[in-house]
Design an enzyme around this catalytic site. Structure first.
Site, PDB file in Angstrom:
ATOM      1  N   LYS A  78       3.593  -2.905  10.645  1.00 46.30           N
ATOM      2  CA  LYS A  78       3.845  -2.650   9.216  1.00 46.30           C
ATOM      3  C   LYS A  78       3.576  -1.191   8.933  1.00 46.30           C
ATOM      4  O   LYS A  78       2.580  -0.637   9.396  1.00 46.30           O
ATOM      5  CB  LYS A  78       2.892  -3.527   8.370  1.00 46.30           C
ATOM      6  CG  LYS A  78       3.161  -3.426   6.885  1.00 46.30           C
ATOM      7  CD  LYS A  78       4.286  -4.329   6.457  1.00 46.30           C
ATOM      8  CE  LYS A  78       4.791  -4.040   5.053  1.00 46.30           C
ATOM      9  NZ  LYS A  78       5.776  -2.922   5.010  1.00 46.30           N
ATOM     10  N   LYS A 102      -5.562   0.561   9.039  1.00 45.67           N
ATOM     11  CA  LYS A 102      -5.535   0.228   7.603  1.00 45.67           C
ATOM     12  C   LYS A 102      -5.319  -1.273   7.387  1.00 45.67           C
ATOM     13  O   LYS A 102      -6.014  -1.906   6.590  1.00 45.67           O
ATOM     14  CB  LYS A 102      -4.401   1.024   6.947  1.00 45.67           C
ATOM     15  CG  LYS A 102      -4.448   1.069   5.439  1.00 45.67           C
ATOM     16  CD  LYS A 102      -3.219   1.779   4.864  1.00 45.67           C
ATOM     17  CE  LYS A 102      -3.063   3.209   5.328  1.00 45.67           C
ATOM     18  NZ  LYS A 102      -1.933   3.889   4.648  1.00 45.67           N
ATOM     19  N   LYS A 114       5.145   2.922  11.957  1.00 49.69           N
ATOM     20  CA  LYS A 114       5.566   3.987  11.042  1.00 49.69           C
ATOM     21  C   LYS A 114       6.890   4.529  11.508  1.00 49.69           C
ATOM     22  O   LYS A 114       7.246   4.397  12.689  1.00 49.69           O
ATOM     23  CB  LYS A 114       4.534   5.115  11.050  1.00 49.69           C
ATOM     24  CG  LYS A 114       4.558   5.992   9.818  1.00 49.69           C
ATOM     25  CD  LYS A 114       3.797   5.314   8.697  1.00 49.69           C
ATOM     26  CE  LYS A 114       3.659   6.158   7.473  1.00 49.69           C
ATOM     27  NZ  LYS A 114       2.620   5.631   6.572  1.00 49.69           N
ATOM     28  N   THR A 198      -0.473   1.756  -4.708  1.00 49.44           N
ATOM     29  CA  THR A 198      -1.312   2.707  -3.968  1.00 49.44           C
ATOM     30  C   THR A 198      -2.303   3.368  -4.922  1.00 49.44           C
ATOM     31  O   THR A 198      -3.504   3.458  -4.647  1.00 49.44           O
ATOM     32  CB  THR A 198      -0.436   3.767  -3.265  1.00 49.44           C
ATOM     33  OG1 THR A 198       0.550   3.080  -2.492  1.00 49.44           O
ATOM     34  CG2 THR A 198      -1.261   4.655  -2.350  1.00 49.44           C
ATOM     35  N   ASN A 229       4.465   9.382  -6.621  1.00 47.77           N
ATOM     36  CA  ASN A 229       4.186   8.004  -7.042  1.00 47.77           C
ATOM     37  C   ASN A 229       2.677   7.704  -7.131  1.00 47.77           C
ATOM     38  O   ASN A 229       2.167   7.321  -8.181  1.00 47.77           O
ATOM     39  CB  ASN A 229       4.918   7.086  -6.041  1.00 47.77           C
ATOM     40  CG  ASN A 229       4.478   5.652  -6.128  1.00 47.77           C
ATOM     41  OD1 ASN A 229       3.307   5.339  -5.935  1.00 47.77           O
ATOM     42  ND2 ASN A 229       5.399   4.764  -6.440  1.00 47.77           N
ATOM     43  N   SER A 366       2.616  -4.624  -0.334  1.00 42.17           N
ATOM     44  CA  SER A 366       3.740  -4.854   0.583  1.00 42.17           C
ATOM     45  C   SER A 366       3.575  -6.214   1.262  1.00 42.17           C
ATOM     46  O   SER A 366       4.538  -6.960   1.447  1.00 42.17           O
ATOM     47  CB  SER A 366       3.784  -3.773   1.664  1.00 42.17           C
ATOM     48  OG  SER A 366       4.498  -2.658   1.209  1.00 42.17           O
TER      49      SER A 366
END
Ligand code: GLU
Length: 439
Positions: A78, A102, A114, A198, A229, A366
């Site tokens: 992810k 994370k 990523k 976030t 964002n 997510s």
């Protein structure tokens, strides 16, 4: 003649090794089989693709893109996809490694991945951007999937791009597959609350910190470096609580006002004009307010209670760490503080709420989006917020308690937590201890 000795900047290709080396301090505090660290030193698989794009003027341009799956022992890979001219494979590997950690810190059933394309998206037209996004995803389609590796937005990618990518992937596999990517527009299977997640996650960390410090919001000053964002979302939440957001910056520079800005006005103007302006808006009228201008380096050195680096990696390094005066740093970006700076900040007594916890709200929602896509049951904003807040507070407290128990900085504590969870998965597969025991 005097020759000034400057700290040597990290060689770009060293970033992954340097990031993994940061685990060593944490490993000293966990009973861990050496195979755990050994596994984390390697990315599971790496795909590099070239992406041909027909430009609006009829010419052809080639771009290079990567997708790295660092580790998927705890679940499918992810992590986001970024568009930036300086994207390199080494950087993508490093970011994928951080995602492994994370997701473990947040106890999500995911590993880390990523991706990125080396491109300046601001130089492309919207149609070129769509063609690039669709072409890139078509070329990595065999590598990703709802059960293997699930991309999401990152630096300079957004919900619309995720929507194009989901659509293209669905075309390639001949099946509507919303769960292949998260951070999509709501109308294409996105989750409520994902766009501000976030920033909200970072905000919850600061609310926990506020309780411990006994801060009064009105007397607490904030500087936010990076007004995309995540930076906008946290600035708004803190401002709404009465905090004084006295400085913000974007890639072109920053503004500073000791009394504090009206954050809603800044956000509105930035999103309408793409420029950061010191303004106060009432209705449709915006007036300029007094403010100093700052560059992206100066904002980091302000004497503020809370500093939020919310843009790119390595902005705080050995070269400027001694000049940092903030009371606490919340890493909303990935890797804004390099390993050399960490030691300097620790010596100065400046606590850091580390990225793998502070910015984990995004990947957590997510995960919620992925769950909703797979079940077909979509949650209210309130439901998402409650679940996110609960998970953030639980994992923040777990990290804080480990830091106190082992007398280590929060970053080391977060890695201890990640290593324990990843270690359990490695052990469950069997390490040499098991295979040598003769059972
Ligand atoms: N790009 C974000 C991060 O670095 C979100 C990743 C995700 O949602 O998968 O955490």
């Amino acid at each position: 003649m005097t020759v000034e000795s400057k700290p040597t900047p990290p060689k770009p290709e060293d970033a992954f090794e340097r990031a993994v080396a940061r685990l060593d301090q944490a490993a000293n505090h966990v009973e861990l089989h050496t195979e755990v660290i050994e596994r984390l030193k390697f990315a599971k698989s790496i795909l590099t693709v070239s992406v041909p794009v027909r430009m609006d003027d009829g010419s052809l341009r080639m771009f290079e893109g990567h997708r790295v799956r660092h580790n998927d022992l705890r679940g499918p890979g992810k992590g986001g996809l970024r568009y930036h001219p300086e994207v390199t494979l080494d950087e993508v590997k490093t970011l994928a490694f951080w995602m492994t950690c994370k997701c473990a810190v947040m106890d999500l059933p995911f590993g880390g991945a990523k991706g990125g394309v080396a491109v300046d998206p601001k130089s492309l037209s919207t149609r070129e951007l769509e063609r690039l996004s669709r072409e890139f995803v078509a070329r990595i389609a065999d590598f990703i999937g709802p059960e293997t590796d699930i991309p999401a937005p990152d630096v300079y990618t957004n919900a619309r791009i995720m929507g194009w990518m989901m659509d293209e992937y669905s075309t390639v596999v001949r099946r509507r597959t919303p769960g292949v990517i998260t951070g999509k527009p709501l109308s294409l299977g996105g989750s409520r609350g994902r766009d501000t997640a976030t920033g909200f996650g970072g905000y919850i960390c600061l609310k926990e910190w506020e309780q411990a410090e006994g801060w009064t919001p009105q007397d607490t000053t904030v500087a936010v470096q990076g007004f995309g964002n995540a930076g906008q979302a946290i600035a708004r939440l803190l401002h709404d609580d009465g905090y004084r957001v006295i400085a913000v910056s974007d890639s072109k520079g920053g503004i500073h006002q000791p009394e504090g800005f009206d954050v809603d006005s800044l956000i509105r103007t930035k999103n309408e004009t793409r420029e950061l302006k010191a303004v106060y808006c009432q209705g449709s009228l915006c007036e300029a307010v007094d403010a100093d201008t700052l560059d992206n380096e100066e904002i980091l050195k302000l004497d503020v209670d809370i500093l939020v680096p919310a843009a790119l990696s390595n902005v705080i390094s050995e070269a400027n760490a001694t000049d940092i005066k903030a009371g606490v740093i919340l890493e909303l970006a990935n890797g804004p503080i390099d390993d050399g700076a960490d030691a300097i900040l620790a010596k100065k007594g400046i606590p850091v709420i580390p990225d793998i916890l502070a910015n984990a709200g995004g990947v957590t929602v997510s995960y919620f989006e992925w769950v909703q896509n797979r079940s077909g049951d979509y949650w209210s904003e309130d439901e998402v917020t409650k679940r996110l807040e609960k998970r953030m507070r639980t994992q923040f407290q777990a990290v804080r308690d480990l830091a106190a128990e082992h007398e280590v900085p929060l970053r080391t504590a977060a890695y201890i937590l990640a290593l324990k969870r990843i270690g359990d998965a490695v052990e469950a597969m069997g390490t040499s201890r098991y295979f040598n025991s003769g059972t």
